[in-house]
Write a protein that holds these residues in place. Structure first.
Motif, PDB file in Angstrom:
ATOM      1  N   VAL A   1       0.856  -1.185   0.000  1.00  0.00           N
ATOM      2  CA  VAL A   1       0.000   0.000   0.000  1.00  0.00           C
ATOM      3  C   VAL A   1       0.893   1.236   0.000  1.00  0.00           C
ATOM      4  O   VAL A   1       2.096   1.160   0.242  1.00  0.00           O
ATOM      5  CB  VAL A   1      -0.972   0.022   1.209  1.00  0.00           C
ATOM      6  CG1 VAL A   1      -1.932  -1.152   1.153  1.00  0.00           C
ATOM      7  CG2 VAL A   1      -0.221   0.043   2.524  1.00  0.00           C
TER       8      VAL A   1
ATOM      9  N   ASN B   1      -1.398   5.771   2.807  1.00  0.00           N
ATOM     10  CA  ASN B   1      -2.382   4.815   3.286  1.00  0.00           C
ATOM     11  C   ASN B   1      -1.920   4.195   4.610  1.00  0.00           C
ATOM     12  O   ASN B   1      -2.713   4.004   5.532  1.00  0.00           O
ATOM     13  CB  ASN B   1      -2.612   3.732   2.226  1.00  0.00           C
ATOM     14  CG  ASN B   1      -3.744   2.799   2.576  1.00  0.00           C
ATOM     15  OD1 ASN B   1      -3.693   2.110   3.581  1.00  0.00           O
ATOM     16  ND2 ASN B   1      -4.763   2.781   1.724  1.00  0.00           N
TER      17      ASN B   1
ATOM     18  N   ARG C   1      -3.791   4.436   8.211  1.00  0.00           N
ATOM     19  CA  ARG C   1      -4.172   3.263   8.989  1.00  0.00           C
ATOM     20  C   ARG C   1      -3.641   3.347  10.425  1.00  0.00           C
ATOM     21  O   ARG C   1      -4.332   2.962  11.374  1.00  0.00           O
ATOM     22  CB  ARG C   1      -3.662   1.984   8.325  1.00  0.00           C
ATOM     23  CG  ARG C   1      -4.415   1.621   7.069  1.00  0.00           C
ATOM     24  CD  ARG C   1      -3.894   0.333   6.471  1.00  0.00           C
ATOM     25  NE  ARG C   1      -4.536   0.035   5.197  1.00  0.00           N
ATOM     26  CZ  ARG C   1      -4.333  -1.066   4.516  1.00  0.00           C
ATOM     27  NH1 ARG C   1      -3.498  -2.000   4.960  1.00  0.00           N
ATOM     28  NH2 ARG C   1      -4.948  -1.255   3.357  1.00  0.00           N
TER      29      ARG C   1
END
Length: 180
Positions: free
Chosen positions: A133, A137, A141
């Motif tokens: 990713v 991202n 997260r």
């Protein structure tokens, strides 16, 4: 035996003091707790079966002494974002009763980044590549996982969130009954 205690004192004193100071935020109290820790180490050293685990044993005594300090003084326990940042230290995780179960309750994609970054100490860029990713991202997260953990501490352990977004209050866990 006195030589063993002196060896432990010389090897662990500074790290244990910093560990305590991070949690009690008062030099005099941290020094008192450190002295109590080494009294217990000295008195219980003959009962230690595995001398290769002396560091883990010393940290467990220290954690228990800090918990006793908070029980005696009934001071508020504060869980700050910096604690969530430094989860690579097992000692930071052990200060809060339900922490490990909260990690395991996170959705997989959030649990993965917290475990890899905060528990294993990997860099965000490395984790992004590992998970396939983007770095943005991965950062998102991590942020979302920390927010979920805060919510769990509020729901279960009766903490509150202050204006800066930090958890505050006394730990009063509904799950395990732990009170600070």
């Amino acid at each position: 035996m006195q030589k063993d205690t002196l060896h432990i004192w010389n090897g662990l004193r500074e790290n244990l003091y910093r560990f305590i100071l991070k949690r009690v935020r008062n030099q005099a109290e941290a020094e008192d707790i450190l002295q109590e820790v080494f009294i217990k180490i000295h008195l219980n050293l003959p009962h230690l079966k595995n001398h290769s685990s002396v560091q883990a044993w010393a940290y467990q005594i220290t954690r228990n002494q800090i918990i006793d300090f908070y029980k005696q003084t009934r001071q508020s326990v504060e869980l700050q974002d910096t604690t969530l940042e430094s989860l690579s230290e097992p000692e930071a995780r052990d200060m809060y009763c339900c922490f490990d179960s909260f990690i395991h309750e996170l959705p997989q994609k959030y649990r993965n980044v917290i475990e890899l970054i905060n528990l294993e100490g990997r860099k965000q860029q490395e984790v992004a590549k590992l998970l396939g990713v983007s770095l943005a991202n991965t950062k998102s997260r991590v942020h979302r996982a920390k927010e979920m953990l805060k919510e769990k501490f509020v729901e279960c352990c009766q903490f509150t969130i202050d204006a800066q977004g930090k958890l505050k209050g006394e730990q009063n866990c509904q799950r395990c009954g732990f009170e600070s």
